[in-house]
Design a protein around this motif. Structure first.
Motif, PDB file in Angstrom:
ATOM      1  N   GLU A 136      -8.414  -5.132   5.611  1.00  9.50           N
ATOM      2  CA  GLU A 136      -8.961  -4.535   4.392  1.00  9.50           C
ATOM      3  C   GLU A 136      -7.852  -3.872   3.565  1.00  9.50           C
ATOM      4  O   GLU A 136      -7.846  -3.987   2.338  1.00  9.50           O
ATOM      5  CB  GLU A 136     -10.030  -3.498   4.737  1.00  9.50           C
ATOM      6  CG  GLU A 136     -11.310  -4.102   5.263  1.00  9.50           C
ATOM      7  CD  GLU A 136     -12.333  -3.076   5.684  1.00  9.50           C
ATOM      8  OE1 GLU A 136     -13.502  -3.469   5.874  1.00  9.50           O
ATOM      9  OE2 GLU A 136     -12.002  -1.884   5.848  1.00  9.50           O
ATOM     10  N   THR A 137      -6.934  -3.202   4.234  1.00  8.94           N
ATOM     11  CA  THR A 137      -5.840  -2.531   3.526  1.00  8.94           C
ATOM     12  C   THR A 137      -4.963  -3.553   2.814  1.00  8.94           C
ATOM     13  O   THR A 137      -4.520  -3.317   1.681  1.00  8.94           O
ATOM     14  CB  THR A 137      -5.015  -1.657   4.488  1.00  8.94           C
ATOM     15  OG1 THR A 137      -5.889  -0.705   5.113  1.00  8.94           O
ATOM     16  CG2 THR A 137      -3.901  -0.909   3.758  1.00  8.94           C
ATOM     17  N   GLU A 138      -4.725  -4.682   3.453  1.00 10.22           N
ATOM     18  CA  GLU A 138      -3.965  -5.753   2.791  1.00 10.22           C
ATOM     19  C   GLU A 138      -4.677  -6.197   1.518  1.00 10.22           C
ATOM     20  O   GLU A 138      -4.041  -6.409   0.481  1.00 10.22           O
ATOM     21  CB  GLU A 138      -3.760  -6.928   3.752  1.00 10.22           C
ATOM     22  CG  GLU A 138      -2.818  -6.609   4.898  1.00 10.22           C
ATOM     23  CD  GLU A 138      -2.831  -7.630   6.021  1.00 10.22           C
ATOM     24  OE1 GLU A 138      -1.875  -7.617   6.814  1.00 10.22           O
ATOM     25  OE2 GLU A 138      -3.790  -8.435   6.118  1.00 10.22           O
ATOM     26  N   GLN A 139      -6.014  -6.312   1.577  1.00 11.27           N
ATOM     27  CA  GLN A 139      -6.796  -6.676   0.390  1.00 11.27           C
ATOM     28  C   GLN A 139      -6.751  -5.557  -0.652  1.00 11.27           C
ATOM     29  O   GLN A 139      -6.657  -5.812  -1.851  1.00 11.27           O
ATOM     30  CB  GLN A 139      -8.246  -7.001   0.764  1.00 11.27           C
ATOM     31  CG  GLN A 139      -9.114  -7.362  -0.430  1.00 11.27           C
ATOM     32  CD  GLN A 139      -8.607  -8.588  -1.179  1.00 11.27           C
ATOM     33  OE1 GLN A 139      -8.385  -9.627  -0.578  1.00 11.27           O
ATOM     34  NE2 GLN A 139      -8.385  -8.457  -2.490  1.00 11.27           N
ATOM     35  N   GLN A 140      -6.803  -4.325  -0.202  1.00 15.88           N
ATOM     36  CA  GLN A 140      -6.752  -3.192  -1.129  1.00 15.88           C
ATOM     37  C   GLN A 140      -5.425  -3.169  -1.888  1.00 15.88           C
ATOM     38  O   GLN A 140      -5.391  -2.864  -3.084  1.00 15.88           O
ATOM     39  CB  GLN A 140      -6.960  -1.881  -0.363  1.00 15.88           C
ATOM     40  CG  GLN A 140      -8.375  -1.744   0.149  1.00 15.88           C
ATOM     41  CD  GLN A 140      -8.524  -0.661   1.201  1.00 15.88           C
ATOM     42  OE1 GLN A 140      -7.602   0.096   1.463  1.00 15.88           O
ATOM     43  NE2 GLN A 140      -9.703  -0.593   1.810  1.00 15.88           N
ATOM     44  N   ILE A 141      -4.352  -3.506  -1.201  1.00 12.88           N
ATOM     45  CA  ILE A 141      -3.036  -3.587  -1.862  1.00 12.88           C
ATOM     46  C   ILE A 141      -3.065  -4.683  -2.926  1.00 12.88           C
ATOM     47  O   ILE A 141      -2.588  -4.478  -4.047  1.00 12.88           O
ATOM     48  CB  ILE A 141      -1.922  -3.812  -0.817  1.00 12.88           C
ATOM     49  CG1 ILE A 141      -1.736  -2.536   0.016  1.00 12.88           C
ATOM     50  CG2 ILE A 141      -0.610  -4.241  -1.488  1.00 12.88           C
ATOM     51  CD1 ILE A 141      -0.865  -2.709   1.251  1.00 12.88           C
ATOM     52  N   ARG A 142      -3.648  -5.836  -2.585  1.00  5.24           N
ATOM     53  CA  ARG A 142      -3.767  -6.922  -3.579  1.00  5.24           C
ATOM     54  C   ARG A 142      -4.631  -6.472  -4.755  1.00  5.24           C
ATOM     55  O   ARG A 142      -4.332  -6.779  -5.913  1.00  5.24           O
ATOM     56  CB  ARG A 142      -4.320  -8.195  -2.925  1.00  5.24           C
ATOM     57  CG  ARG A 142      -3.321  -8.879  -1.991  1.00  5.24           C
ATOM     58  CD  ARG A 142      -3.789 -10.243  -1.532  1.00  5.24           C
ATOM     59  NE  ARG A 142      -4.988 -10.222  -0.724  1.00  5.24           N
ATOM     60  CZ  ARG A 142      -5.007 -10.071   0.606  1.00  5.24           C
ATOM     61  NH1 ARG A 142      -3.884  -9.925   1.280  1.00  5.24           N
ATOM     62  NH2 ARG A 142      -6.153 -10.091   1.253  1.00  5.24           N
ATOM     63  N   ASN A 143      -5.706  -5.728  -4.479  1.00 10.31           N
ATOM     64  CA  ASN A 143      -6.553  -5.202  -5.553  1.00 10.31           C
ATOM     65  C   ASN A 143      -5.761  -4.281  -6.472  1.00 10.31           C
ATOM     66  O   ASN A 143      -5.906  -4.341  -7.695  1.00 10.31           O
ATOM     67  CB  ASN A 143      -7.769  -4.460  -4.995  1.00 10.31           C
ATOM     68  CG  ASN A 143      -8.832  -5.395  -4.443  1.00 10.31           C
ATOM     69  OD1 ASN A 143      -8.734  -6.614  -4.551  1.00 10.31           O
ATOM     70  ND2 ASN A 143      -9.847  -4.811  -3.825  1.00 10.31           N
ATOM     71  N   LEU A 144      -4.931  -3.423  -5.895  1.00 11.45           N
ATOM     72  CA  LEU A 144      -4.115  -2.522  -6.715  1.00 11.45           C
ATOM     73  C   LEU A 144      -3.106  -3.311  -7.543  1.00 11.45           C
ATOM     74  O   LEU A 144      -2.830  -2.947  -8.694  1.00 11.45           O
ATOM     75  CB  LEU A 144      -3.415  -1.479  -5.834  1.00 11.45           C
ATOM     76  CG  LEU A 144      -4.346  -0.428  -5.224  1.00 11.45           C
ATOM     77  CD1 LEU A 144      -3.592   0.429  -4.213  1.00 11.45           C
ATOM     78  CD2 LEU A 144      -4.998   0.432  -6.293  1.00 11.45           C
ATOM     79  N   GLU A 145      -2.582  -4.387  -6.990  1.00  9.82           N
ATOM     80  CA  GLU A 145      -1.684  -5.248  -7.765  1.00  9.82           C
ATOM     81  C   GLU A 145      -2.428  -5.869  -8.947  1.00  9.82           C
ATOM     82  O   GLU A 145      -1.878  -5.986 -10.046  1.00  9.82           O
ATOM     83  CB  GLU A 145      -1.067  -6.315  -6.857  1.00  9.82           C
ATOM     84  CG  GLU A 145      -0.057  -5.720  -5.885  1.00  9.82           C
ATOM     85  CD  GLU A 145       0.369  -6.645  -4.762  1.00  9.82           C
ATOM     86  OE1 GLU A 145      -0.241  -7.730  -4.575  1.00  9.82           O
ATOM     87  OE2 GLU A 145       1.327  -6.282  -4.043  1.00  9.82           O
ATOM     88  N   GLN A 146      -3.697  -6.229  -8.734  1.00 13.04           N
ATOM     89  CA  GLN A 146      -4.513  -6.753  -9.840  1.00 13.04           C
ATOM     90  C   GLN A 146      -4.783  -5.667 -10.881  1.00 13.04           C
ATOM     91  O   GLN A 146      -4.870  -5.960 -12.080  1.00 13.04           O
ATOM     92  CB  GLN A 146      -5.829  -7.312  -9.302  1.00 13.04           C
ATOM     93  CG  GLN A 146      -5.675  -8.609  -8.532  1.00 13.04           C
ATOM     94  CD  GLN A 146      -7.029  -9.114  -8.046  1.00 13.04           C
ATOM     95  OE1 GLN A 146      -7.987  -9.162  -8.811  1.00 13.04           O
ATOM     96  NE2 GLN A 146      -7.096  -9.491  -6.774  1.00 13.04           N
TER      97      GLN A 146
END
Length: 183
Positions: free
Chosen positions: A60-70
């Motif tokens: 989930e944290t890996e996805q959250q990082i991608r979300n922040l990049e978006q």
């Protein structure tokens, strides 16, 4: 007192957009730091339920990082980490605890869960503030991405909270009465 010159790459904040981008950068740094810390904590954990929870939250944290990049992309910005002293402090405290509790796996696991719970509460608070800022700026796509992160953090916090009584009981059982007998 921290001087702006002590923080290379950090521009002065002169409007709400600058403030928001700064706070996203701080959160981006925090999530990256927490990802690394979770990976280390997971290696030390033998409790199957807690380990499973950590492994899931790493993804989930890996996805959250991608979300922040978006989020950065939606704001026309390049992703940029701005040192999060709160994350550094929580991680440092957790590492110290891990060293001090290394000889008692049950106490260690209880401490890992408590440390993770602190992290989740920090993240929940930060994401709530970021969502309010994004709403005020009319950034609907950003709001959606941040709400996804917030929901995952809240769910993880709830799962840790549900796991704590069992971890506490196991830690108590592994150390006898749980009280210090030194004089």
């Amino acid at each position: 007192m921290v001087q702006v010159s002590e923080r290379p790459g950090t521009a002065k904040i002169s409007n709400l957009q600058d403030k928001f981008v700064y706070e996203i950068g701080v959160m981006y740094d925090a999530e990256n730091r927490f990802l690394e810390a979770q990976q280390m904590m997971c290696q030390c954990c033998q409790h199957s339920q807690l380990k499973s929870l950590m492994e899931n939250h790493i993804r989930e944290t890996e996805q959250q990082i991608r979300n922040l990049e978006q989020v950065f992309n939606a704001l026309g910005q390049q992703p940029r980490r701005i040192n999060c002293d709160a994350a550094s402090g929580l991680i440092s405290d957790g590492q110290r605890f891990m060293l001090l509790a290394a000889d008692n796996p049950k106490i260690l696991e209880l401490g890992l869960a408590a440390g993770q719970a602190k992290v989740e509460q920090l993240e929940i608070s930060c994401y709530r503030g970021l969502i309010k800022g994004a709403e005020q700026m009319g950034q609907n796509q950003v709001v959606q991405l941040l709400q996804q992160n917030l929901q995952q953090e809240e769910q993880t916090a709830q799962k840790i909270e549900q796991c704590m009584p069992q971890l506490l009981q196991e830690a108590k059982s592994s150390s006898g009465t749980g009280s210090s007998k030194s004089r």
